[in-house]
Design a protein around this motif. Structure first.
Motif, short mmCIF file in Angstrom:
data_model
loop_
_atom_site.label_atom_id
_atom_site.label_comp_id
_atom_site.label_asym_id
_atom_site.label_seq_id
_atom_site.Cartn_x
_atom_site.Cartn_y
_atom_site.Cartn_z
N UNK A 161 0.86 -1.18 0.00
CA UNK A 161 0.00 0.00 0.00
C UNK A 161 0.90 1.24 0.00
N UNK A 162 0.60 2.25 -0.83
CA UNK A 162 1.41 3.47 -0.82
C UNK A 162 1.51 4.05 0.59
N UNK A 163 2.73 4.19 1.09
CA UNK A 163 2.92 4.58 2.47
C UNK A 163 2.44 6.00 2.74
N UNK A 164 2.46 6.85 1.71
CA UNK A 164 1.98 8.22 1.88
C UNK A 164 0.51 8.26 2.24
N UNK A 165 -0.27 7.37 1.64
CA UNK A 165 -1.70 7.32 1.95
C UNK A 165 -1.93 6.85 3.38
N UNK A 166 -1.15 5.87 3.80
CA UNK A 166 -1.27 5.36 5.16
C UNK A 166 -0.90 6.45 6.17
N UNK A 167 0.19 7.15 5.90
CA UNK A 167 0.65 8.19 6.82
C UNK A 167 -0.38 9.30 6.95
N UNK A 168 -0.91 9.76 5.83
CA UNK A 168 -1.89 10.84 5.87
C UNK A 168 -3.13 10.43 6.66
N UNK A 169 -3.62 9.23 6.37
CA UNK A 169 -4.83 8.76 7.05
C UNK A 169 -4.59 8.53 8.53
N UNK A 170 -3.47 7.89 8.88
CA UNK A 170 -3.18 7.57 10.28
C UNK A 170 -2.99 8.84 11.11
N UNK A 171 -2.15 9.73 10.65
CA UNK A 171 -1.88 10.94 11.43
C UNK A 171 -3.12 11.82 11.49
N UNK A 172 -3.85 11.90 10.37
CA UNK A 172 -5.04 12.75 10.34
C UNK A 172 -6.08 12.35 11.36
N UNK A 173 -6.45 11.06 11.39
CA UNK A 173 -7.48 10.63 12.33
C UNK A 173 -6.97 10.65 13.76
N UNK A 174 -5.68 10.40 13.95
CA UNK A 174 -5.16 10.38 15.32
C UNK A 174 -4.88 11.76 15.89
N UNK A 175 -4.86 12.77 15.05
CA UNK A 175 -4.87 14.14 15.57
C UNK A 175 -6.18 14.39 16.31
N UNK A 176 -7.28 13.91 15.72
CA UNK A 176 -8.58 14.07 16.37
C UNK A 176 -8.67 13.22 17.63
N UNK A 177 -8.18 11.99 17.55
CA UNK A 177 -8.19 11.13 18.74
C UNK A 177 -7.33 11.74 19.84
N UNK A 178 -6.25 12.41 19.42
CA UNK A 178 -5.37 13.05 20.40
C UNK A 178 -6.07 14.11 21.22
#
Length: 355
Positions: free
Chosen positions: A170-187
């Motif tokens: 899986x393109x790692x850029x897509x994973x990074x964007x999705x992971x950090x984006x949603x976890x900013x909210x969880x943070x």
């Protein structure tokens, strides 16, 4: 953010296990300096509280939920080394008893959820309290910011591990964007829980908050209606020892809160997948996920086997989890504390602090 079996390949899982084992070993040594006869049982309680609050998934976006990671909370309350151990105990109990977080991925989970969150949060926290006014509100505000930063930091760490040893292409850029984006909210949810809990403990027993030690105010005298700092050559009076029953009351209150949260409030938690589960499903990184080795556990998926009533089953599982975690955690931390006392009898003295 519990990583299941099959997300990360065997070589990287083993390497993460080595890193996690090294971090735990270092933390065991560091915790000897952080723990005393009051904070050793408190550390066990912190582990149980984190277990309980992790059962309370809260919604953060359409179809996604989040839960406390706990590294920031533990590091600020009982110290960064002890904090790593607290979260590690929780992850071990969850993996073995509740089939939550893969057993082959235990090293990944400890590295990401215990080590990264505790280190990032405590470094941020200490940096903030050094520049902010030495007040209780500054400690609470610093805890909020530190917790908020620690969660996307953990998401970034997972993405880095996945980039090295992910089992799907899986393109790692897509994973990074999705992971950090949603976890900013969880943070933000993590920050609110952490700040509220730290603030509550500071309000009744500031001496029990590791991150507040050393933030004592200068002794002042009222002269002519104005407060004047005591001259440096005047020694400040020694702080009176805190009665043991007050520490016991804090411990009992915290345990009761943990039992209520895990045994009752958890029934109303969001049923939506958490941040990692959602990203994994959306981006396809869960294509090779494996069944948990403890899937047949009588407590798997936070329910008690044989009990059909969902509320009773989940509540009882939560109560059992809190009980097991507080016993295991307290046992570990008392052993660490006893080892320190055996090596240095003078360490038996209880330090005092206030804010």
């Amino acid at each position: 953010m519990h990583v299941p079996d099959g997300f990360i390949n065997a070589p990287v899982s083993v390497a993460a296990g080595v890193v996690a084992a090294g971090a735990v070993a270092v933390s065991l040594r560091g915790a000897r300096r952080e723990l005393d006869e009051r904070t050793a049982p408190l550390a066990g309680l912190v582990a149980a509280f984190i277990f309980a609050v992790q059962m309370l998934n809260f919604p953060v976006a359409a179809g996604t939920s989040g839960h406390l990671l706990g590294g920031a909370l533990a590091a600020i309350l009982v110290g960064p080394y002890t904090g790593v151990l607290c979260v590690s105990v929780v992850l071990l109990m969850q993996g073995i008893l509740f089939a939550d977080g893969g057993l082959t991925a235990l090293g990944v989970n400890i590295t990401v959820m215990a080590v990264v969150t505790s280190v990032v949060a405590y470094a941020t926290f200490r940096g903030l309290v050094k520049v902010l006014p030495k007040k209780r509100r500054s400690v609470t505000a610093s805890a909020f910011v530190a917790a908020a930063i620690s969660v996307p930091a953990a998401a970034f760490a997972f993405t880095l591990v996945y980039a090295i040893g992910g089992t799907t292409d899986v393109p790692i850029g897509r994973v990074l964007t999705a992971m950090v984006g949603v976890h900013v909210l969880i943070g933000l949810g993590e920050a609110a829980i952490t700040a509220f809990t730290v603030g509550a403990v500071i309000a009744v027993r500031p001496d029990l908050v590791h991150g507040a030690r050393g933030l004592t105010r200068k002794l002042q005298l009222r002269v002519g209606g104005e407060l004047v700092d005591v001259a440096p050559e005047q020694p400040e009076p020694a702080l009176a020892p805190v009665p043991s029953h007050r520490t016991r009351n804090v411990w009992l209150t915290g345990l009761a809160a943990s039992l209520v949260l895990a045994g009752g409030v958890s029934f109303y938690a969001s049923a939506s997948p958490d941040g990692l589960e959602k990203v994994a499903a959306d981006k396809g990184i869960d294509a090779k996920v494996e069944e948990h080795a403890a899937a047949d556990s009588p407590l798997a998926d936070y329910g008690v086997e044989g009990i059909s009533d969902g509320r009773l089953s989940g509540g009882l599982a939560g109560v059992i989890g809190v009980g097991v975690t507080v016993v295991a955690g307290t046992g570990v931390f008392w052993a660490v504390r006893r080892r320190r006392t055996d090596e240095d009898p003078s360490a038996a003295a209880t330090p005092t602090a206030s804010v």
